[in-house]
Scaffold this motif. Structure first.
Motif, short mmCIF file in Angstrom:
data_model
loop_
_atom_site.label_atom_id
_atom_site.label_comp_id
_atom_site.label_asym_id
_atom_site.label_seq_id
_atom_site.Cartn_x
_atom_site.Cartn_y
_atom_site.Cartn_z
N ASN A 1 0.74 -1.17 -0.03
CA ASN A 1 -0.04 0.06 0.03
C ASN A 1 0.99 1.25 0.00
O ASN A 1 0.30 2.61 0.00
CB ASN A 1 -0.92 0.21 1.17
N LYS A 2 2.37 0.96 0.03
CA LYS A 2 3.22 2.28 -0.05
C LYS A 2 2.80 3.38 1.07
O LYS A 2 2.73 4.40 0.86
CB LYS A 2 3.14 3.01 -1.30
N VAL A 3 2.36 2.59 2.45
CA VAL A 3 2.33 3.53 3.58
C VAL A 3 3.70 4.17 4.05
O VAL A 3 4.50 3.16 4.43
CB VAL A 3 1.78 2.74 4.67
N ASN A 4 4.39 5.01 3.56
CA ASN A 4 5.72 5.65 3.55
C ASN A 4 5.98 5.56 4.94
O ASN A 4 7.43 5.43 5.21
CB ASN A 4 5.83 6.96 2.83
N GLN A 5 5.11 5.74 5.99
CA GLN A 5 5.59 5.96 7.51
C GLN A 5 6.25 4.31 7.78
O GLN A 5 6.61 4.49 8.98
CB GLN A 5 4.41 6.27 8.17
N PHE A 6 6.06 3.42 7.14
CA PHE A 6 6.30 2.02 7.53
C PHE A 6 7.46 1.53 6.93
O PHE A 6 7.84 0.37 6.94
CB PHE A 6 5.04 1.23 7.33
N VAL A 7 8.11 2.76 6.06
CA VAL A 7 9.54 2.14 5.30
C VAL A 7 10.60 1.50 6.03
O VAL A 7 11.14 0.67 5.77
CB VAL A 7 9.89 3.46 4.29
N LEU A 8 10.39 2.05 7.49
CA LEU A 8 11.38 1.43 8.36
C LEU A 8 11.31 0.08 8.65
O LEU A 8 12.35 -0.58 8.70
CB LEU A 8 11.29 2.45 9.56
N TYR A 9 9.96 -0.22 8.66
CA TYR A 9 9.76 -1.85 9.00
C TYR A 9 10.31 -2.56 7.90
O TYR A 9 10.55 -3.74 7.89
CB TYR A 9 8.29 -1.79 9.57
N LYS A 10 9.94 -1.93 6.70
CA LYS A 10 10.64 -2.82 5.44
C LYS A 10 12.15 -3.21 5.71
O LYS A 10 12.66 -4.04 5.29
CB LYS A 10 10.27 -2.09 4.27
#
Length: 490
Positions: A297-306
């Motif tokens: 969903n490209k939730v950018n706030q969660f890029v760190l979790y990626k």
């Protein structure tokens, strides 16, 4: 530059692909293992058994659980080879069974019904534990010290069935948050087939999460004398709070839980890269779960979790610049001596789940300067699953009832003591020890049970007294259900 990058990719893939053992397992073998891994949970049932109970050497047990506290706590699962109902591992088991169905239910074919029944046997119990008394979560039934002193089948047990709870005055954020995660994930399983039940589970999850978050504290402090050293919460409770919030968000799409994760996701070591995933430490699982939100969903706030998920996954890949996993000479991931296969099944599940998520976003990730494909993650998980099923130096399956050679003297009371059908007379606490000390195979086959596993040199002695290697547990099997379902074929 392009060539060196390609070689690095090839090196990692080759490391994963070539093994001293050639897998002989077909999709039919994996499906057989799936069926047995689910059947195991029927052997762990507590309470009034249904008419369609398939492991018929088991019978009703603990029918008065909760009576001393004026509540109904009949049901649920015994966690391992004992007769206590420990809330933290039972909740984690439920979450992982539910996650297995959510991600790989389409691969389970005719076993999907049984997998959902395995989830429901536990979620029914957790729902009662969470909603019977407002502001209270019942987290354990059974006095573990006296239980562990005895060797009794559950149908005979006469040790105290004390009831333990957490509340505002007696906090247990870790066990409460894991219970919230279990209820929320189970609610997803039943969203279509039983929407009313699913709604009840989700509402209970939200209430238990509020209890966990508002009244913070570890249940190891509140209930230390009865949960330690059995299931102390060594990792604290912040990992469970984020894990629960992630599951409730996935079940509800309520943005407030996403906001909660953003605000609380960087506290007390939650950002650390821990390289295990278990009933105690949820950090790696949470990161993979939240990486989905970024990947799909490209939730950018969660890029760190990626990024953190990449670090965890790369740590498991032999040949990767970031590799931290220790492996036996036979290729088994080896985390620790006590019940090591729990880490093998959880990591295999995360490898496959992350591979699924990656396939929605290009099908690969990077480890240092090297590309690792989702196929490489699948190959690594397959090596671990195959090892458990018999592709190992001992040439034995570590799943009871699977293959031609498997453990026959597992550390499990009900399996090792004659069943009530064969021996109706009561077998007392002390009398049961003759069966514990016996060198004979267990009389009752706990089909599908995965034991703790071999030592760091791939050796396994099939010794009932060596519980670190020979004791099965629900939280070993639960992630295995999803992993082996994947290899059963779509």
């Amino acid at each position: 530059m392009a060539n060196s990058f390609s070689c690095a990719t090839l090196l990692i893939f080759c490391t994963l692909t070539f093994s001293p053992f050639t897998s002989a397992f077909t999709t039919e073998h994996y499906f057989n293992a799936l069926s047995k891994s689910i059947l195991f949970f029927e052997g762990q049932r507590s309470g009034k058994l249904p008419n369609n109970q398939r492991l018929t050497w088991r019978a009703d047990s603990a029918l008065r659980d909760g009576y001393s506290a004026n509540v109904d706590l009949v049901g649920g699962y015994y966690d391992a080879g004992d007769n206590v109902k420990f809330g933290l591992p039972m909740a984690f088991t439920t979450t992982m069974l539910a996650w297995s169905v959510i991600e790989f239910g389409d691969y389970m074919k005719s076993e999907l019904v049984n997998a959902k029944e395995a989830v429901r046997w536990s979620s029914d119990y957790l729902l009662k534990a969470a909603t019977t008394t407002p502001g209270t979560l019942y987290v354990q039934v059974g006095e573990p010290n006296s239980d562990h002193h005895c060797w009794e089948r559950p149908e005979d047990m006469d040790t105290p069935r004390n009831v333990y709870k957490v509340s505002a005055q007696n906090p247990g954020s870790d066990v409460a948050a894991e219970t919230a995660a279990a209820l929320a994930s189970a609610s997803i399983v039943f969203q279509r087939s039983d929407p009313s039940y699913s709604h009840k589970l989700l509402q209970a999850a939200m209430k238990v999460f509020e209890l966990a978050d508002r009244y913070r504290g570890s249940y190891s402090d509140s209930l230390g004398s009865v949960v330690c050293p059995f299931y102390c919460s060594y990792s604290g409770y912040n990992d469970e709070l984020l894990w629960a919030a992630a599951w409730i968000h996935r079940a509800s799409n309520d943005p407030s839980y996403m906001s909660y994760i953003q605000v609380n996701g960087h506290t007390d070591g939650s950002d650390d890269d821990d390289f295990s995933f278990s009933w105690d430490d949820k950090r790696a699982g949470t990161k993979v779960l939240l990486a989905k939100a970024f990947l799909e969903n490209k939730v950018n706030q969660f890029v760190l979790y990626k990024q953190h998920s990449d670090n965890y996954i790369c740590s498991l890949i032999p040949g990767s610049p970031n590799s931290q996993g220790q492996y036996t000479p036979g290729g088994l991931l080896y985390k620790q001596g006590e019940s090591n296969l729990q880490y093998v099944t959880t990591s295999s599940f995360l490898l496959l789940t992350y591979a699924k998520y990656l396939n929605s976003n290009g099908g690969h990730t990077t480890c240092g300067g090297s590309m690792v494909t989702s196929e490489a993650l699948i190959v690594q998980a397959k090596k671990q699953i195959d090892y458990i099923l018999g592709e190992n130096p001992m040439r034995m399956s570590y799943m009871v009832g699977f293959g031609n050679r498997y453990p026959t003297r597992i550390h499990h009371r009900g399996s090792s003591v004659p069943s009530v059908r064969d021996h109706p007379e009561h077998i007392s606490c002390d009398a049961g020890h003759q069966y514990f000390n016996s060198g004979s195979p267990n009389p009752n086959l706990l089909i599908g049970a995965i034991v703790g596993g071999p030592d760091h040199n791939d050796n396994y002695g099939d010794d009932r007294s060596n519980y670190s290697e020979s004791e099965p547990a629900t939280y070993i099997n639960a992630p295995f259900v999803g992993a082996v379902a994947f290899f059963s074929g779509p």
